[in-house]
Design a protein around this motif. Structure first.
Motif, PDB file in Angstrom:
ATOM      1  N   PHE A   1     -26.924   6.168 -13.044  1.00  0.00           N
ATOM      2  CA  PHE A   1     -25.570   6.601 -13.384  1.00  0.00           C
ATOM      3  C   PHE A   1     -24.950   5.545 -14.293  1.00  0.00           C
ATOM      4  N   LEU A   2     -24.044   5.949 -15.148  1.00  0.00           N
ATOM      5  CA  LEU A   2     -23.293   4.965 -15.916  1.00  0.00           C
ATOM      6  C   LEU A   2     -22.468   4.112 -14.961  1.00  0.00           C
TER       7      LEU A   2
ATOM      8  N   ALA B   1     -36.219  -4.201 -10.851  1.00  0.00           N
ATOM      9  CA  ALA B   1     -37.550  -4.018 -11.431  1.00  0.00           C
ATOM     10  C   ALA B   1     -38.345  -2.961 -10.662  1.00  0.00           C
ATOM     11  N   LEU B   2     -38.291  -3.025  -9.338  1.00  0.00           N
ATOM     12  CA  LEU B   2     -39.031  -2.052  -8.531  1.00  0.00           C
ATOM     13  C   LEU B   2     -38.501  -0.641  -8.766  1.00  0.00           C
ATOM     14  N   SER B   3     -37.189  -0.516  -8.990  1.00  0.00           N
ATOM     15  CA  SER B   3     -36.604   0.817  -9.212  1.00  0.00           C
ATOM     16  C   SER B   3     -37.111   1.461 -10.495  1.00  0.00           C
TER      17      SER B   3
ATOM     18  N   ALA C   1     -30.970   3.293  -9.481  1.00  0.00           N
ATOM     19  CA  ALA C   1     -32.058   3.067 -10.431  1.00  0.00           C
ATOM     20  C   ALA C   1     -31.561   2.322 -11.661  1.00  0.00           C
ATOM     21  N   ASN C   2     -32.337   1.326 -12.093  1.00  0.00           N
ATOM     22  CA  ASN C   2     -32.026   0.526 -13.283  1.00  0.00           C
ATOM     23  C   ASN C   2     -30.686  -0.193 -13.184  1.00  0.00           C
ATOM     24  N   HIS C   3     -30.203  -0.428 -11.979  1.00  0.00           N
ATOM     25  CA  HIS C   3     -28.857  -0.976 -11.804  1.00  0.00           C
ATOM     26  C   HIS C   3     -28.806  -2.005 -10.677  1.00  0.00           C
ATOM     27  N   GLY C   4     -28.967  -1.578  -9.431  1.00  0.00           N
ATOM     28  CA  GLY C   4     -28.930  -2.548  -8.348  1.00  0.00           C
ATOM     29  C   GLY C   4     -28.743  -1.916  -6.985  1.00  0.00           C
ATOM     30  N   PRO C   5     -28.971  -2.692  -5.921  1.00  0.00           N
ATOM     31  CA  PRO C   5     -28.853  -2.189  -4.556  1.00  0.00           C
ATOM     32  C   PRO C   5     -27.420  -2.197  -4.044  1.00  0.00           C
ATOM     33  N   VAL C   6     -27.153  -1.323  -3.082  1.00  0.00           N
ATOM     34  CA  VAL C   6     -25.859  -1.261  -2.402  1.00  0.00           C
ATOM     35  C   VAL C   6     -26.133  -1.119  -0.910  1.00  0.00           C
ATOM     36  N   VAL C   7     -25.489  -1.973  -0.108  1.00  0.00           N
ATOM     37  CA  VAL C   7     -25.740  -1.973   1.334  1.00  0.00           C
ATOM     38  C   VAL C   7     -24.418  -1.983   2.090  1.00  0.00           C
TER      39      VAL C   7
ATOM     40  N   ALA D   1     -38.726   7.895  -3.764  1.00  0.00           N
ATOM     41  CA  ALA D   1     -37.263   7.952  -3.863  1.00  0.00           C
ATOM     42  C   ALA D   1     -36.603   8.064  -2.494  1.00  0.00           C
ATOM     43  N   ASP D   2     -37.296   8.642  -1.529  1.00  0.00           N
ATOM     44  CA  ASP D   2     -36.699   8.794  -0.201  1.00  0.00           C
ATOM     45  C   ASP D   2     -36.882   7.556   0.662  1.00  0.00           C
ATOM     46  N   ASN D   3     -37.830   6.717   0.317  1.00  0.00           N
ATOM     47  CA  ASN D   3     -38.130   5.517   1.098  1.00  0.00           C
ATOM     48  C   ASN D   3     -38.543   4.430   0.105  1.00  0.00           C
ATOM     49  N   PHE D   4     -37.559   3.879  -0.578  1.00  0.00           N
ATOM     50  CA  PHE D   4     -37.754   3.030  -1.750  1.00  0.00           C
ATOM     51  C   PHE D   4     -38.589   1.785  -1.474  1.00  0.00           C
ATOM     52  N   LEU D   5     -38.362   1.132  -0.341  1.00  0.00           N
ATOM     53  CA  LEU D   5     -39.054  -0.120  -0.057  1.00  0.00           C
ATOM     54  C   LEU D   5     -40.366   0.121   0.686  1.00  0.00           C
ATOM     55  N   PRO D   6     -41.456  -0.480   0.240  1.00  0.00           N
ATOM     56  CA  PRO D   6     -42.700  -0.384   1.015  1.00  0.00           C
ATOM     57  C   PRO D   6     -42.567  -1.160   2.313  1.00  0.00           C
TER      58      PRO D   6
END
Length: 216
Positions: free
Chosen positions: A135-136, A102-104, A159-165, A111-116
């Motif tokens: 991306f698809l 949702a935040l994305s 974006a519109n997909h999910g996080p990767v760590v 975009a360079d520092n996504f999380l507040p």
């Protein structure tokens, strides 16, 4: 029990914990971890985090050749990009967690520092999170985008997909991605209320004390 058997069980246990708490649902998300011989254990394509079978995890050798188990996740290029560019990466986790997605979608995120900077822990565990474009699913361009960061980020948000760590081991990677989702949830909960976050001096004190990758 061998070290690899223990790792297989740990991957499945942690994945189920993420699933049971609603951090990824259905057959979404994927997880991988380095084995002692330099290979990888990876969640299979179309598998559910709540029902992973340790014996059926995809097994890769040190040259990223599939040697055993089920067909791996289609997001292998994304995982391999982190392992290739971050020498400290011992595990990679990707979720479809709702609040971070949702935040994305918000038009004003950095975009360079996504999380507040709302709490110290996301800074300590993740550093700066890079927001990547849409991306698809399964597109190899995701891996190329991660490679383009040259190993300077341990976490990205698709974006519109999910996080990767990526982190040193599978437990640390799971803890970090949970922190990412928790911070995104706080950001969405407080959106429009001008929350009092951490100031620059507080951020820099955290970066210095906990040796955070921050300026990249």
């Amino acid at each position: 029990m061998s070290a690899e058997s223990q790792l297989r069980d740990q991957i499945c246990l942690l994945a189920k914990s993420l699933f049971d708490r609603g951090l990824t649902g259905g057959s979404t998300g994927n997880i991988s971890a380095r084995t002692a011989d330099g290979g990888l254990l990876v969640s299979p394509s179309g598998s559910c985090f709540g029902r992973l079978d340790p014996a059926r995890l995809s097994r890769f050798d040190e040259r990223a050749n599939l040697i055993d188990g089920d067909k791996p996740t289609k997001e292998m290029p994304l995982h391999l990009a982190f392992y290739e560019t971050r020498s400290t990466a011992g595990a990679v986790v990707h979720l479809h967690s709702c609040h971070s997605v949702a935040l994305s979608m918000m038009p004003d995120v950095d975009a360079d520092n996504f999380l507040p900077a709302l709490t110290p822990y996301a800074i300590m565990k993740l550093g700066k999170v890079k927001l990547l474009p849409f991306f698809l699913p399964g597109d190899e361009a995701m891996g190329q985008a991660v490679k383009g960061l040259a190993g300077k980020r341990s976490a990205v948000m698709l974006a519109n997909h999910g996080p990767v760590v990526a982190s040193k081991d599978v437990e640390a990677a799971c803890n970090a991605i949970e922190e990412l989702e928790d911070t995104a949830r706080l950001a969405m909960m407080t959106r429009g209320h001008a929350p009092r976050g951490l100031n620059d001096d507080q951020i820099q004190a955290l970066v210095k004390k906990f040796n955070v990758e921050w300026d990249a």
